[in-house]
Design an enzyme around this catalytic site. Structure first.
Site, PDB file in Angstrom:
ATOM      1  N   TYR C 167     -73.900 -95.471 -95.611  1.00  0.00           N
ATOM      2  CA  TYR C 167     -73.877 -96.335 -94.418  1.00  0.00           C
ATOM      3  C   TYR C 167     -75.216 -96.292 -93.710  1.00  0.00           C
ATOM      4  O   TYR C 167     -75.893 -95.279 -93.711  1.00  0.00           O
ATOM      5  CB  TYR C 167     -72.757 -95.926 -93.454  1.00  0.00           C
ATOM      6  CG  TYR C 167     -72.837 -94.508 -92.963  1.00  0.00           C
ATOM      7  CD1 TYR C 167     -72.284 -93.471 -93.685  1.00  0.00           C
ATOM      8  CD2 TYR C 167     -73.476 -94.193 -91.758  1.00  0.00           C
ATOM      9  CE1 TYR C 167     -72.342 -92.169 -93.244  1.00  0.00           C
ATOM     10  CE2 TYR C 167     -73.537 -92.894 -91.299  1.00  0.00           C
ATOM     11  CZ  TYR C 167     -72.982 -91.879 -92.046  1.00  0.00           C
ATOM     12  OH  TYR C 167     -73.054 -90.587 -91.606  1.00  0.00           O
ATOM     13  N   GLN C 207     -76.686 -84.482 -98.518  1.00  0.00           N
ATOM     14  CA  GLN C 207     -77.068 -85.739 -97.875  1.00  0.00           C
ATOM     15  C   GLN C 207     -78.496 -86.170 -98.156  1.00  0.00           C
ATOM     16  O   GLN C 207     -79.362 -85.362 -98.473  1.00  0.00           O
ATOM     17  CB  GLN C 207     -76.893 -85.629 -96.364  1.00  0.00           C
ATOM     18  CG  GLN C 207     -77.944 -84.738 -95.721  1.00  0.00           C
ATOM     19  CD  GLN C 207     -77.993 -84.883 -94.207  1.00  0.00           C
ATOM     20  OE1 GLN C 207     -77.029 -85.275 -93.578  1.00  0.00           O
ATOM     21  NE2 GLN C 207     -79.132 -84.557 -93.626  1.00  0.00           N
TER      22      GLN C 207
END
Lengths: 273, 273, 273, 273, 273
Positions: C167, C207
């Site tokens: 996102y 991440q």
């Protein structure tokens, strides 16, 4: 009171229906220029016979990818305005045209146009002596001009200039900048200032403000006709600093167009062989 | 005053019309590479004959799904700018190309570009002694540079660098951050700070700010040309902390492109056999 | 200073170009499964030859109607990243694939990653004695770890876990919650708290934060790889309460995907016979 | 308490299901007018047999590019309402029609409609003497009128006027203008003022407010029928200054339509030969 | 700690994957009803064989133009949930179906569900005497009910009622109404009040709140099953005044549906001959 009501009708007592329509040519199945017959149908849709001709009609090729061309139409009858749109989408030419945007509004005399009496009061507030012959002359001139000015608001002529821009707008209602909770006196004063800004462009820009409230997604539609496209940029930029715009104006999509008849639009868009 | 008005024209007295156009190839009916003829038409649309060639034209392949390629075009005549767009959509090649985004603007000298006099005043405010020869020298240098700087703003050359990014912007008018209700002096000071930020990227990034007010949906269009794409990221990130951007900037879609002629675009997009 | 500038290039000095691409299969003209040849082309686009293979590439089938599958690609050269996108849309397979969303960014070492010195200072602020051997040991360990950590930020390996979510995000600039007008010290402290939240998920979530500023419509792109999809939900929910997110985070579309090669994507999407 | 619950059903105890549907004709593959058979199917969909006829049905041609025509349908059974929509999209005619917008709601008696007792109290607050025969007469008249007024709210007749406009709305919940955190007494007072504004248009405009909460994307749907389209503009403009609208109203898309049966719609849209 | 981590998996330790999918039939190329074979494929996609059948599956025809029908699916495996979506789009039937909207979430026990201990404390705060047998009895009953209530949250049964509505929501994070910066105690209290509102609809409305954080564009997905569609309207309207919704709730698109199997959907949508 019902007895005194006018007959049901689609024709307003005051003002004309106004339609702004913007279109793109559909290119995804177009292997060759449009046929002569289809070109002919296109031109006829923008120059209808006397019977179908609305009171006002002007067409433009438009800049950028959102639209290839646009039309503004005015008439007392809403069906006559929308018929121009339907003619452009009719079987034949309609297959090659995709509507991009439109706006439905009516012309009106805004509540902020001063009456003769309130015009007189404003001059006095601005320093004219109540009994002076100068004041009387100004008021008298305004009184003579007003009917024609109002006719220009309700049934405007389209100037013979090459450029125009079109955009809708709202007055904001967010907390801290809510036009509709301001008193009339303040709104009136801001609109007068706004009108003053516009006067600096006399002879360069001419405008039509029509009302979409209850009819379309924005409250007003602005049409600016320009002697040169740079005046369109200048007036919109200048007016954006007026409090009525800076604080309360919300603006929708902008379209800029250049006056052109059907044949010129087809040529510019390379739809002809 | 009408007597002294210039003739109606589509050519601005100052500045050029600027068009930014972005496109995708239509893949949904493409069973094979484009024919040689169509490829040829595509390349010709991006390299028109002398007569049709606008004053400036540069093309880019673009990153991501929003667009496959983009073009920036400048010319005094809006029809000549838009003609490039129409040539890319003309029968033949146009069937295979879908417009993705565009922006219509004009080049200008911003009201925040200091005049010689206000430049002198600013230096004094920043500490130069009013009668010092240093001040006089700086002002004189500015005076000599200004015409060329303004020409670069109105008729910029496109640098021969491989990367560019393009995005439109507004100045916000929300309660608490309303650019258009701030006094000129404050806006001017913020724009000077903003210009200062940009100077750190001299030789790395070159820019064009053109005006869309009254012409398209955003107020300004920003074109940044970069010696390396990472400088584009760095300058936009750094400038976002300037008050003019941090507090007032509203940004539209961003496109990043890499300089390429028609053939290189077709090759990158695998449209050739 | 121009003399000392590097040669124009599309390859960043630091960091890689990152592309996230999401697609739907076009069903509206699909009467039968894709041919073996087209399936083969699809698989080849996701597993290119050595020469065309970017530094990193991973593919996922995705949940929901927005996309059927997605790809993340990293390479020093932007053309090599975008070439994966173009191969998926090339004549043949491209007819059956519709891009749904994409994001263009570059990897970087964020300004909030503490230097060795600022790491030391932070520990002292948190209670370590300036001259303690414990502090020296921690600082020394950080100094040894930092180059590898930065390499992981610039050129991350993709973990071999089954789930991932993607996102984009912005930091807000609305009045009352304007990230870009906060001082660095405060932003730094909030980012440190945010990083602390993430550490609770070590071994569960990995991440990549890449930068879209100047390149695409959002400022950052977040890629989270999860050992289990529920950890993705948990970490995003937990971090949303961190001040950096709760007050300043603005989030774009979310995509959740499950690691799959070309053949597995085709099978899951019933594109094979 | 479950024992006392009514049987599961799709028919509300109070109120009817209301459907608003708007459509465009698909022009992109239409080479000729619709066949007589297809025109016949279109007209039949808007004038179904007795068995399929819902309690209320009216059709309109609509102005602008968003829609060519619209239908409002009411019935106790939601399937009977939606069947009109499905009939317009059924094989045959459905190929040539594209839904543009719709809204799903139910009719109700709003919580702001005063009961006889609260009507009496309001009159006293407005100055009527509690024991006066005038008050008693007014209350008694209201008591007699109320059942019919409520029937008009739940099962309204569609007036035989030529114009109508349709739009959905929400009450805002932004900080500083949150309708749902205001006490009932204040909301009730604002709604009474709002109703007062509407009464000035008795005989000119008739309205239906149906509820979309839990059923569609907006909280309410407004249907205004007008004796003349200019009254639609006037009432919406006037009511926008009421506090309930000015401060709390959020408005969705507006559609304006002119009463027409199937044949008239086809003719206006040039779908007939 | 990595040693103690579970094996990588797509199956959550707690909760099921939940998919909501909404579709339109494609009418633009549909000249005749769907063939018997295609109808059969459609029905089979909504009633798969035992092996492919997810733990929960229910289908609905839906009101309005956004969607013709919708499906809710739950299973521990995300691939089994998404397989229903892919079966509806598989070659054959997929050509005639267009996805309209979907939402990806997982079921969970919310952090606001009171533990036995916090339930006890809440009762005491509400006036129960700490040592009373009444309190002990209530707590003991809650302790017995809790496992089943949590199972209903994680693996809910779908009630056999005719109506349902579906919508996603966020908790707002705007300045002045930021849910995520409120302390847990306040959020917990508001959620308890909200749950209380819902209890008034026991036997009329049943709900599932699933979590989309990190998985889709909204934070939560709300599914309400109603004994009558008017209860759906009533509960959503009533709850909108709860502080948790009034001040903090942001709502996405609403879909209302009526329970129907594949054949009933095809019949309602006139897709059968």
């Amino acid at each position: 009171p019902q007895a005194s009501l006018p007959e049901p009708s689609v024709i307003p007592e005051q003002g004309w229906h106004v339609g702004h329509f913007f279109y793109r040519f559909r290119r995804d199945q177009l292997d060759a220029p449009l046929s002569a017959e289809v070109c002919q149908q296109f031109c006829a849709a923008l120059a209808p016979s006397d019977e179908l001709m609305p009171e006002r009609l002007a067409s433009y090729w438009t800049s950028g990818h959102e639209a290839d061309f646009g039309v503004i139409v005015m008439d007392p009858h809403p069906g006559k305005v929308n018929a121009i749109h339907q003619a452009l989408l009719a079987p034949g030419i309609g297959r090659w045209i995709e509507p991009a945007w439109s706006f439905t509004s009516v012309s009106e005399v805004s509540e902020y146009v001063p009456s003769v009496e309130s015009y007189r009061e404003r001059l006095i507030r601005q320093g004219d002596a109540p009994d002076s012959p100068e004041l009387a002359a100004k008021v008298s001139a305004y009184e003579r001009r007003l009917p024609m000015m109002n006719r220009n608001r309700l049934q405007p002529d389209i100037p013979d200039w090459p450029a125009a821009c079109f955009y809708p707008m709202n007055k904001s209602r967010v907390p801290g900048a809510n036009w509709f909770t301001e008193p009339f006196s303040l709104r009136n004063q801001m609109m007068a200032e706004h009108a003053q800004s516009g006067m600096a462009f006399a002879g360069k820009v001419s405008q039509l403000i029509s009302v979409g409230v209850g009819l379309d997604d924005w409250e007003w539609m602005v049409t600016l006709w320009g002697r040169n496209p740079e005046y369109l940029k200048e007036i919109v930029y200048k007016m954006r600093f007026d409090e009525a715009s800076a604080k309360y104006g919300e603006f929708g999509p902008f379209y800029v167009g250049y006056r052109a008849d059907g044949r010129e639009i087809l040529d510019h868009c390379r739809m002809t062989g």
